[in-house]
Write an enzyme that holds these catalytic residues in place. Structure first.
Site, PDB file in Angstrom:
ATOM      1  N   GLY A 223       0.767  -1.230   0.000  1.00 39.29           N
ATOM      2  CA  GLY A 223       0.000   0.000   0.000  1.00 39.29           C
ATOM      3  C   GLY A 223       0.801   1.284   0.000  1.00 39.29           C
ATOM      4  CB  CYS A 248      10.576  -2.364   0.147  1.00 39.87           C
ATOM      5  SG  CYS A 248       9.423  -2.391  -1.259  1.00 39.87           S
ATOM      6  CD  GLN A 252       7.708   3.218  -0.784  1.00 39.87           C
ATOM      7  OE1 GLN A 252       6.564   3.153  -0.337  1.00 39.87           O
ATOM      8  NE2 GLN A 252       8.122   2.418  -1.767  1.00 39.87           N
ATOM      9  CG  HIS A 333      12.858  -6.524  -1.713  1.00 39.08           C
ATOM     10  ND1 HIS A 333      12.313  -6.744  -0.470  1.00 39.08           N
ATOM     11  CD2 HIS A 333      11.949  -5.790  -2.395  1.00 39.08           C
ATOM     12  CE1 HIS A 333      11.121  -6.179  -0.406  1.00 39.08           C
ATOM     13  NE2 HIS A 333      10.875  -5.592  -1.559  1.00 39.08           N
ATOM     14  CD  GLU A 335      14.591  -8.905   1.154  1.00 44.09           C
ATOM     15  OE1 GLU A 335      13.472  -9.009   0.641  1.00 44.09           O
ATOM     16  OE2 GLU A 335      15.251  -7.846   1.098  1.00 44.09           O
TER      17      GLU A 335
END
Length: 360
Positions: A223, A248, A252, A333, A335
């Site tokens: 979202g 991620c 933000q 990402h 990971e």
């Protein structure tokens, strides 16, 4: 089994239903990796979205439960050109369709995913609806239109843990604010000895402080980051007291908490080959990404947050730092499982080191 996919612009496509019968709604997004569909389907960041793969054959190596990134499928539905019904891999526990049925998730195959991908690239992500066991095109379009935009949905509570839990380690104590954190993020921190306290997204400052953390970590999730009220508050309250890290959505959230702003991308970055340029070294990292929002670079002026990495394709912000206050966050990402893993050591080694640990 009959099935139909409807879009908010009136487009409909009929195909073969896979998985559970029923109706589902969500933002239709596309992802470009050839492999990693188990990880993507179980990634909490896909909550509220119907996931379409651009690679034409999905499911050919089956489903391995050990690589799931959460306890169930988080995507609202699945769209593929062809779903393999006879997978072959020594670690396969079940087929893709069995996996969908197990988690009561609907899917569709046999439609033109190339056309849909081009449409999304041209017009942006679209609200959509998927009917399986029904071919009522008018109903599919109505369901697509009559749903809130993803910017209006509170999705984090649907993927956050209800109660906190601990993953014991001998290293620095890191509180992870669970906005839908992937298992491999926790695993990457655990492997470096971190003592992890995973707390619900709406944890108060006092609830976090009682664990006496050495650092705060905000992971991925679904979202619009502007709706992450609790995590934004936590970052604001702990800024300057302890190091703060993010991946991620966490990237933000940190940007917004420290004075920046975010915006919705036209069709997002969802794939396993996004090039990221480190501004200082010039080095390129090939990264896995899954996000529909990004940090506005101009909004960081005057915040003391420094942009350290950008996307080599479109120059969007990929990493930020605040040197004096120990803030470091990335949009991609590191990971990622099954990969690429160019940046895993670069990121997680820094996190544990700055938190006060020895990962060597």
């Amino acid at each position: 089994m009959k099935a139909v996919l409807g879009l908010e612009d009136g487009t409909t496509l009929k195909g073969k239903g896979i998985g559970a019968e029923g109706a589902t709604q969500g933002e239709l997004v596309f992802a470009t990796p050839f492999i990693g569909y188990e990880e993507a389907l179980t990634d909490p960041s896909y909550k509220g979205q119907i996931l379409m793969f651009t690679y034409p054959l999905i499911g050919n190596y089956g489903i391995s439960h050990e690589v799931m990134q959460s306890d169930n499928i988080k995507a609202e539905g699945l769209v593929v050109r062809s779903a393999c019904s006879n997978p072959s891999h020594k670690k396969s526990d079940e087929s893709l369709e069995e996996f969908l049925l197990e988690h009561d998730v609907s899917g569709i195959e046999g439609i033109d995913t190339r056309m849909l991908t081009i449409k999304i690239r041209e017009h942006g992500t679209m609200k959509s609806a998927l009917l399986v066991g029904d071919k009522n095109e008018k109903r599919a379009v109505e369901l697509a239109k009559n749903q809130p935009d993803i910017t209006e949905r509170d999705l984090i509570p649907k993927v956050s843990c209800e109660k906190g839990y601990r993953i014991k380690g001998e290293g620095p104590r890191i509180v992870v604010i669970d906005t839908g954190v992937k298992r491999n993020i926790l695993k990457s921190l655990e492997e470096r000895g971190a003592d992890l306290l995973v707390l619900p997204h709406d944890s108060t400052t006092s609830e976090i402080k009682k664990h006496d953390p050495d650092a705060l970590f905000v992971g991925n999730g679904p979202g619009d980051p502007s709706r992450a009220v609790g995590p934004i508050r936590a970052v604001k309250n702990f800024f300057g007291e302890i190091p703060i890290f993010g991946i991620c959505l966490g990237h933000q959230i940190i940007s917004r908490a420290l004075g920046g702003n975010t915006y919705k991308l036209k069709f997002g970055h969802r794939g396993a080959n996004q090039p990221v340029r480190d501004i200082e070294s010039g080095k390129i990292y090939i990264t896995s990404q899954n996000h529909g929002f990004a940090t506005d670079p101009d909004s960081l002026d005057g915040t003391d947050l420094k942009i350290t990495q950008t996307n080599a394709n479109d120059n969007t912000v990929e990493a930020i730092k605040h040197e004096s206050q120990g803030v470091f966050a990335v949009q991609y990402h590191p990971e990622a499982f099954p990969g690429p893993r160019d940046s895993i050591r670069m990121f997680f080694d820094q996190v544990v080191e700055k938190a006060g640990g020895n990962f060597a």
